[in-house]
Design a protein around this motif. Sequence first.
Motif, PDB file in Angstrom:
ATOM      1  N   GLU A 107       0.858  -1.184   0.000  1.00 24.60           N
ATOM      2  CA  GLU A 107       0.000   0.000   0.000  1.00 24.60           C
ATOM      3  C   GLU A 107       0.894   1.233   0.000  1.00 24.60           C
ATOM      4  O   GLU A 107       1.807   1.359   0.820  1.00 24.60           O
ATOM      5  N   LEU A 108       0.631   2.141  -0.912  1.00 20.28           N
ATOM      6  CA  LEU A 108       1.474   3.317  -1.082  1.00 20.28           C
ATOM      7  C   LEU A 108       1.609   4.111   0.212  1.00 20.28           C
ATOM      8  O   LEU A 108       2.713   4.530   0.587  1.00 20.28           O
ATOM      9  N   LYS A 109       0.524   4.310   0.929  1.00 19.29           N
ATOM     10  CA  LYS A 109       0.537   5.145   2.130  1.00 19.29           C
ATOM     11  C   LYS A 109       1.304   4.495   3.284  1.00 19.29           C
ATOM     12  O   LYS A 109       1.612   5.171   4.275  1.00 19.29           O
ATOM     13  N   ALA A 110       1.622   3.194   3.145  1.00 18.49           N
ATOM     14  CA  ALA A 110       2.310   2.486   4.229  1.00 18.49           C
ATOM     15  C   ALA A 110       3.807   2.311   3.972  1.00 18.49           C
ATOM     16  O   ALA A 110       4.480   1.569   4.695  1.00 18.49           O
ATOM     17  N   ARG A 111       4.353   2.990   2.967  1.00 16.43           N
ATOM     18  CA  ARG A 111       5.757   2.777   2.606  1.00 16.43           C
ATOM     19  C   ARG A 111       6.709   3.029   3.777  1.00 16.43           C
ATOM     20  O   ARG A 111       7.645   2.254   4.002  1.00 16.43           O
ATOM     21  N   GLU A 112       6.492   4.100   4.518  1.00 17.82           N
ATOM     22  CA  GLU A 112       7.373   4.425   5.641  1.00 17.82           C
ATOM     23  C   GLU A 112       7.307   3.345   6.713  1.00 17.82           C
ATOM     24  O   GLU A 112       8.336   2.978   7.304  1.00 17.82           O
ATOM     25  N   VAL A 127      13.945  10.684   1.539  1.00 17.86           N
ATOM     26  CA  VAL A 127      12.649  10.632   0.871  1.00 17.86           C
ATOM     27  C   VAL A 127      12.381   9.179   0.499  1.00 17.86           C
ATOM     28  O   VAL A 127      13.265   8.484  -0.013  1.00 17.86           O
ATOM     29  N   VAL A 128      11.175   8.699   0.754  1.00 15.76           N
ATOM     30  CA  VAL A 128      10.834   7.300   0.491  1.00 15.76           C
ATOM     31  C   VAL A 128      10.332   7.141  -0.946  1.00 15.76           C
ATOM     32  O   VAL A 128       9.462   7.893  -1.396  1.00 15.76           O
ATOM     33  N   HIS A 129      10.891   6.162  -1.643  1.00 16.61           N
ATOM     34  CA  HIS A 129      10.475   5.820  -3.008  1.00 16.61           C
ATOM     35  C   HIS A 129      10.195   4.324  -3.072  1.00 16.61           C
ATOM     36  O   HIS A 129      10.491   3.580  -2.133  1.00 16.61           O
ATOM     37  N   HIS A 130       9.667   3.873  -4.209  1.00 13.44           N
ATOM     38  CA  HIS A 130       9.484   2.439  -4.398  1.00 13.44           C
ATOM     39  C   HIS A 130       9.635   2.090  -5.871  1.00 13.44           C
ATOM     40  O   HIS A 130       9.463   2.940  -6.742  1.00 13.44           O
ATOM     41  N   TYR A 131       9.971   0.823  -6.118  1.00 17.87           N
ATOM     42  CA  TYR A 131      10.094   0.310  -7.483  1.00 17.87           C
ATOM     43  C   TYR A 131       9.321  -0.998  -7.563  1.00 17.87           C
ATOM     44  O   TYR A 131       9.485  -1.893  -6.717  1.00 17.87           O
ATOM     45  N   ASP A 132       8.509  -1.129  -8.601  1.00 26.10           N
ATOM     46  CA  ASP A 132       7.637  -2.290  -8.763  1.00 26.10           C
ATOM     47  C   ASP A 132       8.300  -3.327  -9.676  1.00 26.10           C
ATOM     48  O   ASP A 132       8.519  -3.073 -10.857  1.00 26.10           O
ATOM     49  N   HIS A 133       8.622  -4.498  -9.108  1.00 25.09           N
ATOM     50  CA  HIS A 133       9.157  -5.608  -9.894  1.00 25.09           C
ATOM     51  C   HIS A 133       7.984  -6.468 -10.360  1.00 25.09           C
ATOM     52  O   HIS A 133       7.550  -7.389  -9.656  1.00 25.09           O
ATOM     53  N   GLN A 134       7.470  -6.190 -11.528  1.00 20.11           N
ATOM     54  CA  GLN A 134       6.267  -6.878 -11.990  1.00 20.11           C
ATOM     55  C   GLN A 134       6.492  -8.368 -12.199  1.00 20.11           C
ATOM     56  O   GLN A 134       5.632  -9.188 -11.870  1.00 20.11           O
ATOM     57  N   ARG A 135       7.649  -8.741 -12.742  1.00 23.02           N
ATOM     58  CA  ARG A 135       7.890 -10.165 -12.999  1.00 23.02           C
ATOM     59  C   ARG A 135       8.058 -10.957 -11.705  1.00 23.02           C
ATOM     60  O   ARG A 135       7.752 -12.148 -11.658  1.00 23.02           O
ATOM     61  N   LEU A 136       8.551 -10.293 -10.670  1.00 20.30           N
ATOM     62  CA  LEU A 136       8.750 -10.965  -9.384  1.00 20.30           C
ATOM     63  C   LEU A 136       7.560 -10.789  -8.447  1.00 20.30           C
ATOM     64  O   LEU A 136       7.516 -11.404  -7.381  1.00 20.30           O
ATOM     65  N   LEU A 138       6.880  -8.212  -6.657  1.00 21.17           N
ATOM     66  CA  LEU A 138       7.415  -7.609  -5.443  1.00 21.17           C
ATOM     67  C   LEU A 138       7.570  -6.108  -5.636  1.00 21.17           C
ATOM     68  O   LEU A 138       7.691  -5.619  -6.767  1.00 21.17           O
ATOM     69  N   VAL A 139       7.569  -5.383  -4.531  1.00 21.13           N
ATOM     70  CA  VAL A 139       7.823  -3.945  -4.552  1.00 21.13           C
ATOM     71  C   VAL A 139       9.014  -3.667  -3.642  1.00 21.13           C
ATOM     72  O   VAL A 139       9.039  -4.121  -2.492  1.00 21.13           O
ATOM     73  N   ASN A 140       9.999  -2.957  -4.154  1.00 17.67           N
ATOM     74  CA  ASN A 140      11.167  -2.566  -3.369  1.00 17.67           C
ATOM     75  C   ASN A 140      10.945  -1.154  -2.842  1.00 17.67           C
ATOM     76  O   ASN A 140      10.833  -0.197  -3.625  1.00 17.67           O
ATOM     77  N   VAL A 141      10.857  -1.002  -1.536  1.00 17.57           N
ATOM     78  CA  VAL A 141      10.675   0.297  -0.892  1.00 17.57           C
ATOM     79  C   VAL A 141      12.038   0.736  -0.355  1.00 17.57           C
ATOM     80  O   VAL A 141      12.709  -0.034   0.343  1.00 17.57           O
ATOM     81  N   PHE A 142      12.447   1.960  -0.655  1.00 16.26           N
ATOM     82  CA  PHE A 142      13.798   2.406  -0.299  1.00 16.26           C
ATOM     83  C   PHE A 142      13.822   3.916  -0.086  1.00 16.26           C
ATOM     84  O   PHE A 142      12.839   4.612  -0.379  1.00 16.26           O
ATOM     85  N   THR A 143      14.938   4.417   0.402  1.00 20.29           N
ATOM     86  CA  THR A 143      15.074   5.856   0.642  1.00 20.29           C
ATOM     87  C   THR A 143      16.083   6.464  -0.324  1.00 20.29           C
ATOM     88  O   THR A 143      17.028   5.808  -0.771  1.00 20.29           O
ATOM     89  N   VAL A 144      15.859   7.732  -0.615  1.00 21.81           N
ATOM     90  CA  VAL A 144      16.767   8.554  -1.415  1.00 21.81           C
ATOM     91  C   VAL A 144      17.156   9.755  -0.556  1.00 21.81           C
ATOM     92  O   VAL A 144      16.287  10.372   0.070  1.00 21.81           O
ATOM     93  N   PRO A 145      18.439  10.106  -0.468  1.00 23.60           N
ATOM     94  CA  PRO A 145      18.812  11.299   0.285  1.00 23.60           C
ATOM     95  C   PRO A 145      18.063  12.526  -0.228  1.00 23.60           C
ATOM     96  O   PRO A 145      18.022  12.775  -1.447  1.00 23.60           O
ATOM     97  N   ALA A 146      17.462  13.282   0.679  1.00 22.78           N
ATOM     98  CA  ALA A 146      16.646  14.434   0.284  1.00 22.78           C
ATOM     99  C   ALA A 146      17.474  15.452  -0.499  1.00 22.78           C
ATOM    100  O   ALA A 146      16.982  16.054  -1.462  1.00 22.78           O
ATOM    101  N   LYS A 147      18.730  15.648  -0.119  1.00 24.78           N
ATOM    102  CA  LYS A 147      19.589  16.606  -0.824  1.00 24.78           C
ATOM    103  C   LYS A 147      19.866  16.147  -2.258  1.00 24.78           C
ATOM    104  O   LYS A 147      19.959  16.970  -3.175  1.00 24.78           O
ATOM    105  N   LEU A 148      20.000  14.834  -2.442  1.00 24.79           N
ATOM    106  CA  LEU A 148      20.239  14.308  -3.790  1.00 24.79           C
ATOM    107  C   LEU A 148      19.010  14.521  -4.658  1.00 24.79           C
ATOM    108  O   LEU A 148      19.124  14.944  -5.820  1.00 24.79           O
ATOM    109  N   GLU A 149      17.831  14.229  -4.111  1.00 21.91           N
ATOM    110  CA  GLU A 149      16.611  14.429  -4.881  1.00 21.91           C
ATOM    111  C   GLU A 149      16.414  15.901  -5.223  1.00 21.91           C
ATOM    112  O   GLU A 149      16.005  16.241  -6.338  1.00 21.91           O
TER     113      GLU A 149
END
Length: 295
Positions: A107-112, A127-136, A138-149
């Motif tokens: 669920e998108l709202k539950a990523r954190e 900042v929290v992001h996610h990537y959807d592995h359709q073939r697997l 699965l969804v990979n939920v991960f963080t990106v440094p806010a300064k980098l974004e």
Amino acid sequence: MDTHVSAFKQTQRVVDDAFDASASAGAHLYLCFGAHRIRIGVLDAQRNKFVALEDYEPSGLTTVDAAIATLQELSTTHPLLQQPHWKQVRLCIKNQQFTLIPETLFELKAREEYLQLNAVVELEQEVVHHYDHQRLELVNVFTVPAKLEAWARSHFKGSAVEYVHQTSALMEGFLHMAERTTRPVLYIYVDRNYVTLVVLQGMRLEFCNSFYFASYEDFIYFVLFVLEEKKMNPDQDQVVVWGELLLNSELHDVLRKYIRNVQFGKKPNGVGYSYRFDTLFAHRNFDLYSLHFCE
């Protein structure tokens, strides 16, 4: 210049003779970002071919902020990063702030909340992001440094910017290279003091995690632990290695000591490479190349 920025030095560079940085609107820019390495790659979209690759590493201890400062400095002087308009920009994030969630439970709202089960998330700095592995599935939920974004958003105005965790790039690359087999295969990606271990059986993910290691004893412990956990036979089952591993290194020696069927991986197929890339080890840069398959 910030003293942290000067600590990063270019350690690798290949550029196709015909590549023109001013033609960036027809090319993909791929960036692999971590505190201990920044890698830049360019793919000519029309020819479906990698045409440039550069590597930057620190000469000593460094931090995420120092790496971001390096990118900020490079973006004012570097011919590639001076180009704000690309057909696509994809950033690969190297950190241990990630978790894999079954697609049916995501669920998108539950990523954190998902991330906080496995990691300490500092929302003021990440900042929290996610990537959807359709073939697997699965969804990979991960963080990106806010300064980098913030840097990417302000610098690449008008370009589509996507974020992918390194483990996602690796999994998609391994899937692309995987052969259908009834036995599981262990894929190893070695980075600076980190090893990512992925087990695939056919097109099904059996294991994925990233570990910090300070010695080759630590390194082989994690490898053997995963083999035992997945009931794999170190004398029979296939083990494929990519990344920063040299043939005459202690890490390679200890792998060969405990595992019989070890082989170095190759560059992903399905995409071209300038002849300039022939000077590079085929098993290196796999995370950057695999960004091409993260659609």
